[in-house]
Design a protein around this motif. Sequence first.
Motif, PDB file in Angstrom:
ATOM      1  N   ASN A 222     -12.137 -56.251  40.178  1.00 47.93           N
ATOM      2  CA  ASN A 222     -11.569 -55.233  39.287  1.00 47.93           C
ATOM      3  C   ASN A 222     -12.643 -54.184  39.052  1.00 47.93           C
ATOM      4  O   ASN A 222     -13.842 -54.481  39.129  1.00 47.93           O
TER       5      ASN A 222
ATOM      6  N   HIS B 231     -13.724 -51.442  36.078  1.00 46.19           N
ATOM      7  CA  HIS B 231     -13.477 -51.035  34.700  1.00 46.19           C
ATOM      8  C   HIS B 231     -14.050 -49.646  34.448  1.00 46.19           C
ATOM      9  O   HIS B 231     -15.106 -49.286  34.975  1.00 46.19           O
TER      10      HIS B 231
ATOM     11  N   VAL C  88      -9.300 -51.217  32.673  1.00 45.85           N
ATOM     12  CA  VAL C  88      -9.229 -51.608  34.082  1.00 45.85           C
ATOM     13  C   VAL C  88      -8.497 -50.521  34.866  1.00 45.85           C
ATOM     14  O   VAL C  88      -7.296 -50.336  34.722  1.00 45.85           O
TER      15      VAL C  88
END
Length: 152
Positions: free
Chosen positions: A28, A30, A40
């Motif tokens: 992911n 961020h 995110v």
Amino acid sequence: MLSFEEKKALFVEYKELTPVPVSMNRINYHFESSAVDKTVIVRFLHQNGNALIYAGYLPKEETKNGYISVLDANENEIKRLLDKAIDFLKKTTDGYEEGYSELWFDHNGDVLRLVYDNPMWSVNLPDGKMEAIFKTKEAAEGYLLDEAFFKN
């Protein structure tokens, strides 16, 4: 179609994004400077090259839980989506980026600056001193209009 490594390299170009490993060797990314709770921007960059990019600015029916798949997207499409996501998340729930400002003028040549200082709006003199503060932009604009100021 771009590979996992090509997409990863694209995301790394965005210095404001922080990679966070998640399950099944996915990553992911961020956006810690988000003005809202959502941080995110890229979900689940997978070894197969798929990833989901935040698109909360689009109608819900055009996204899947606020994200768009970029499995078949090219570099330009991905950059466009990332730029839009970052721009959107820089804005507060009020829809303004912290520090947003407007100049207001009167017929005598005086200038005041209307500034968004989340969650308040301030009216500032040219020297930066605050003249007034309001809870809403509408209230601040009403004050400026009452004082015979106009937005150019």
